[in-house]
Design an enzyme around this catalytic site. Structure first.
Site, short mmCIF file in Angstrom:
data_model
loop_
_atom_site.label_atom_id
_atom_site.label_comp_id
_atom_site.label_asym_id
_atom_site.label_seq_id
_atom_site.Cartn_x
_atom_site.Cartn_y
_atom_site.Cartn_z
N ASP A 34 0.85 -1.20 0.00
CA ASP A 34 0.00 0.00 0.00
C ASP A 34 0.88 1.25 0.00
OD1 ASP A 34 -3.24 0.45 1.08
OD2 ASP A 34 -1.87 2.16 1.00
N THR A 37 -1.69 6.53 0.71
CA THR A 37 -2.17 7.84 0.27
C THR A 37 -3.00 8.41 1.42
OG1 THR A 37 -4.29 6.99 -0.54
CG2 THR A 37 -2.43 6.96 -2.10
N GLU A 87 -7.54 4.91 -6.47
CA GLU A 87 -8.16 6.15 -6.04
C GLU A 87 -9.65 5.87 -6.17
OE1 GLU A 87 -6.94 8.93 -4.82
OE2 GLU A 87 -4.86 8.26 -4.94
N THR A 128 -16.18 -2.28 -9.58
CA THR A 128 -17.33 -1.56 -9.00
C THR A 128 -18.54 -1.61 -9.92
OG1 THR A 128 -18.06 0.70 -8.51
CG2 THR A 128 -16.19 0.52 -9.97
N ASP A 129 -19.72 -1.47 -9.32
CA ASP A 129 -20.95 -1.40 -10.14
C ASP A 129 -20.98 -0.13 -10.99
OD1 ASP A 129 -21.45 0.43 -8.08
OD2 ASP A 129 -23.34 -0.47 -7.43
N GLU A 130 -20.13 0.85 -10.64
CA GLU A 130 -20.15 2.12 -11.38
C GLU A 130 -19.69 1.96 -12.83
OE1 GLU A 130 -18.90 5.60 -9.38
OE2 GLU A 130 -19.77 4.98 -7.49
N TYR A 153 -13.58 8.52 -12.32
CA TYR A 153 -13.31 7.34 -11.48
C TYR A 153 -13.80 6.07 -12.16
CZ TYR A 153 -14.38 3.74 -8.00
OH TYR A 153 -14.50 2.53 -7.34
N LYS A 157 -11.79 2.73 -13.65
CA LYS A 157 -12.03 1.35 -13.21
C LYS A 157 -12.44 0.47 -14.40
CE LYS A 157 -12.03 0.00 -9.45
NZ LYS A 157 -10.93 -0.58 -8.62
N ASP A 275 -25.63 19.70 -6.81
CA ASP A 275 -25.40 18.29 -7.15
C ASP A 275 -23.98 18.05 -7.68
OD1 ASP A 275 -26.02 15.66 -7.45
OD2 ASP A 275 -27.71 15.96 -8.81
P1 NAD Z 1 -9.94 3.35 -0.07
O1 NAD Z 1 -9.85 4.66 -0.75
O2 NAD Z 1 -10.45 3.31 1.34
O3 NAD Z 1 -8.50 2.67 -0.05
C1 NAD Z 1 -7.66 2.63 -1.17
C2 NAD Z 1 -6.31 2.10 -0.70
O4 NAD Z 1 -5.45 2.02 -1.85
C3 NAD Z 1 -5.62 3.02 0.30
O5 NAD Z 1 -5.08 2.27 1.35
C4 NAD Z 1 -4.52 3.70 -0.52
O6 NAD Z 1 -3.39 4.07 0.25
C5 NAD Z 1 -4.19 2.60 -1.52
N1 NAD Z 1 -3.56 3.11 -2.76
C6 NAD Z 1 -3.99 4.13 -3.53
N2 NAD Z 1 -3.15 4.32 -4.57
C7 NAD Z 1 -2.18 3.37 -4.45
C8 NAD Z 1 -1.05 3.02 -5.22
N3 NAD Z 1 -0.71 3.70 -6.34
N4 NAD Z 1 -0.28 1.98 -4.82
C9 NAD Z 1 -0.59 1.28 -3.69
N5 NAD Z 1 -1.65 1.58 -2.92
C10 NAD Z 1 -2.44 2.59 -3.29
O7 NAD Z 1 -10.77 2.41 -1.02
P2 NAD Z 1 -11.94 1.36 -0.72
O8 NAD Z 1 -13.21 2.07 -0.59
O9 NAD Z 1 -11.48 0.43 0.32
O10 NAD Z 1 -11.96 0.60 -2.12
C11 NAD Z 1 -11.08 -0.49 -2.38
C12 NAD Z 1 -11.33 -1.03 -3.77
O11 NAD Z 1 -12.68 -1.45 -3.89
C13 NAD Z 1 -11.11 -0.01 -4.89
O12 NAD Z 1 -10.50 -0.67 -5.97
C14 NAD Z 1 -12.51 0.45 -5.23
O13 NAD Z 1 -12.58 0.87 -6.58
C15 NAD Z 1 -13.29 -0.81 -5.00
N6 NAD Z 1 -14.70 -0.63 -4.61
C16 NAD Z 1 -15.04 0.19 -3.58
C17 NAD Z 1 -16.37 0.27 -3.19
C18 NAD Z 1 -16.80 1.15 -2.03
O14 NAD Z 1 -18.00 1.28 -1.79
N7 NAD Z 1 -15.90 1.74 -1.27
C19 NAD Z 1 -17.35 -0.47 -3.87
C20 NAD Z 1 -16.95 -1.29 -4.95
C21 NAD Z 1 -15.63 -1.37 -5.29
O1 DAU Z 2 -20.95 1.94 -6.15
C1 DAU Z 2 -19.66 1.60 -5.72
C2 DAU Z 2 -18.89 2.86 -5.48
O2 DAU Z 2 -19.44 3.45 -4.31
C3 DAU Z 2 -17.40 2.66 -5.32
O3 DAU Z 2 -16.88 2.14 -6.51
C4 DAU Z 2 -16.72 3.97 -4.96
O4 DAU Z 2 -15.34 3.77 -4.72
C5 DAU Z 2 -17.37 4.54 -3.72
O5 DAU Z 2 -16.81 5.80 -3.41
C6 DAU Z 2 -18.87 4.67 -3.92
O6 DAU Z 2 -19.17 5.69 -4.91
P1 DAU Z 2 -20.39 6.72 -4.72
O7 DAU Z 2 -20.12 7.91 -5.51
O8 DAU Z 2 -21.69 6.03 -4.89
O9 DAU Z 2 -20.19 6.99 -3.13
P2 DAU Z 2 -20.29 8.32 -2.27
O10 DAU Z 2 -20.24 7.90 -0.84
O11 DAU Z 2 -19.35 9.37 -2.72
O12 DAU Z 2 -21.77 8.83 -2.61
C7 DAU Z 2 -22.89 8.00 -2.38
C8 DAU Z 2 -24.13 8.77 -2.80
O13 DAU Z 2 -24.30 9.89 -1.90
C9 DAU Z 2 -24.04 9.36 -4.18
O14 DAU Z 2 -25.33 9.33 -4.78
C10 DAU Z 2 -23.63 10.81 -3.94
C11 DAU Z 2 -24.28 11.12 -2.61
N1 DAU Z 2 -23.54 12.10 -1.77
C12 DAU Z 2 -22.22 11.91 -1.56
C13 DAU Z 2 -21.47 12.77 -0.78
C14 DAU Z 2 -20.01 12.54 -0.56
C15 DAU Z 2 -24.21 13.16 -1.17
O15 DAU Z 2 -25.43 13.33 -1.34
N2 DAU Z 2 -23.48 14.02 -0.41
C16 DAU Z 2 -22.14 13.87 -0.18
O16 DAU Z 2 -21.55 14.71 0.54
#
Ligand code: NAD
Ligand code: DAU
Length: 345
Positions: A34, A37, A87, A128-130, A153, A157, A275
């Site tokens: 890791d 970041t 990221e 991700t579903d995105e 983003y 992905k 938004d």
């Molecule tokens: P996060 O942002 O909490 O963590 C990301 C981690 O990656 C951090 O520890 C960061 O230091 C590390 N990182 C970033 N750039 C790096 C690099 N160049 N080399 C090595 N390490 C690096 O992320 P998360 O929410 O835990 O998501 C993890 C994975 O799951 C991601 O690939 C994300 O796209 C995917 N994902 C997240 C969600 C969600 O809801 N959070 C949903 C679906 C998929």
């Molecule tokens: O769907 C999976 C994804 O979910 C992951 O791949 C991403 O890494 C993760 O960040 C997340 O993306 P979203 O954009 O859906 O998550 P976020 O928490 O940023 O936002 C969730 C919803 O809430 C979205 O519709 C935007 C809204 N939102 C978000 C923020 C940060 C708000 O209304 N206010 C806010 O301040």
């Protein structure tokens, strides 16, 4: 499969996955790579180091650096990569996309090259579903649907996923992919909506809800997601992608009101703010393919949200440090102007 390289293991889902896998598989060893970041945090793995001793190792490094990646694989006799490193925040990808393209696309390529060169047993991509983009009402994305990402983003992905498929087709690298929905649970960085709203509400600060708040997300508990990744690793077919979520959607405004209700705070804390540009209004997936491998979601949205609220109430030591640091400047940039022009719900 015994020696896993978990990239991004100091982040939210990665750290939960490391703990989950070490608990479930006493014969596994895990090395986390890791970069640490702003989103990476060794506090997320504190107990792991104490509990699992020499079954766990940590390497600070960048997945874009082939030398660091190859050294970690060689030194720890790695047979499997699970790539969480990315990221991950959509809002940051709008204002600062550079690191997204670099880590999420180029970093994935570096890992795939290493997987090919070392002949690894499995490369798993956490996606991700995105990648499906905005999904119309009444439809659920299936794994063979076209990828139509709409934010920097999700485009990064999706780019990564295309590379992962290409390495399977061209080089025979045994890959699997999971496409997860929105995770919630312990150790989620408070830029994401659920921990942001919980910690703001605890402090009686406003909850900045984007637009009308009617955007829908499938919020799933992080440990269910971890179990889905385990299922894809152990039972998934190389070359295949698997949707991973609960299949149940919740509008953001409902999520915000539930958080306030759980904390006994007034709905007047909700502020409708400007938004997100290009905001996807709905994600929804058909998860029958991973269910066909025996996986089930164990937490309803209400159970997942309650457990998450409880964790943030009990772990102020973890999030107050973050919110008191560099996060403050990020919050100001992202929300100060929005909140000036906001209206109550
Ligand atoms: P996060 O942002 O909490 O963590 C990301 C981690 O990656 C951090 O520890 C960061 O230091 C590390 N990182 C970033 N750039 C790096 C690099 N160049 N080399 C090595 N390490 C690096 O992320 P998360 O929410 O835990 O998501 C993890 C994975 O799951 C991601 O690939 C994300 O796209 C995917 N994902 C997240 C969600 C969600 O809801 N959070 C949903 C679906 C998929
Ligand atoms: O769907 C999976 C994804 O979910 C992951 O791949 C991403 O890494 C993760 O960040 C997340 O993306 P979203 O954009 O859906 O998550 P976020 O928490 O940023 O936002 C969730 C919803 O809430 C979205 O519709 C935007 C809204 N939102 C978000 C923020 C940060 C708000 O209304 N206010 C806010 O301040």
């Amino acid at each position: 499969m015994r020696n896993l390289l978990v990239t991004g293991g100091a982040g939210f889902i990665g750290s939960n996955f490391v703990r989950f896998m070490l608990e479930r598989h006493p014969d596994y060893r895990i090395v986390v790579l890791d970069k640490l970041t702003y989103a990476g945090n060794l506090d997320n793995l504190k107990d792991v180091e104490e509990r699992f001793g020499d079954r766990y190792a940590f390497v600070r490094g960048d997945i874009c650096d082939a030398k660091v990646v190859e050294e970690a694989i060689h030194k720890h006799d790695v047979d499997t990569i699970v790539n969480f490193a990315a990221e991950t925040h959509v809002d940051r990808s709008i204002t600062e996309p550079d690191a997204f393209i670099r880590t999420d696309v180029y970093g994935t390529y570096v890992l795939l090259e290493a997987a090919r060169k070392f002949g690894l047993e499995r490369y798993h991509q956490v996606s991700t579903d995105e990648v499906y983009g905005d999904i119309p009402e009444g439809y659920r994305s299936k794994e063979d649907d076209p990828l139509r990402p709409r934010s920097p983003y999700s485009a990064s992905k999706a780019g990564a996923e295309h590379l992962v498929h290409a390495y399977f087709t061209t080089h025979g690298v045994p890959i699997t992919i999971t496409r997860g929905s929105n995770n919630i649970g312990p150790y989620q960085y408070p830029e994401k909506v659920v921990p942001l709203f919980i910690t703001n509400a605890i402090d009686d600060e406003p909850l900045p809800l984007y637009g009308d708040g009617m955007q829908k997300r499938d919020y799933q508990y992080v440990l269910d997601h971890c179990e889905g990744i385990e299922t894809a690793l152990l039972k998934g077919k190389p070359g295949e992608a698997y949707n991973l979520g609960t299949g149940v959607e919740t509008p953001n405004i409902v999520m915000a009101k539930k958080i306030l209700d759980l904390l006994g705070k007034p709905e007047s804390l909700i502020r409708h703010v400007k938004d997100r540009p290009g905001h996807d209004r709905r994600y929804a997936m058909d998860v029958s393919k991973i269910e066909g491998l025996g996986w089930r979601s164990h937490h309803s949205f209400d159970e997942a949200l309650e457990a998450t609220v409880r964790w943030y109430l009990e772990n102020e030591w973890w999030w107050r440090k973050i919110k008191g640091g560099a996060f403050k400047e990020y919050y100001r940039r992202q929300y100060a102007e929005r909140l000036r022009g906001s209206g109550q719900a």
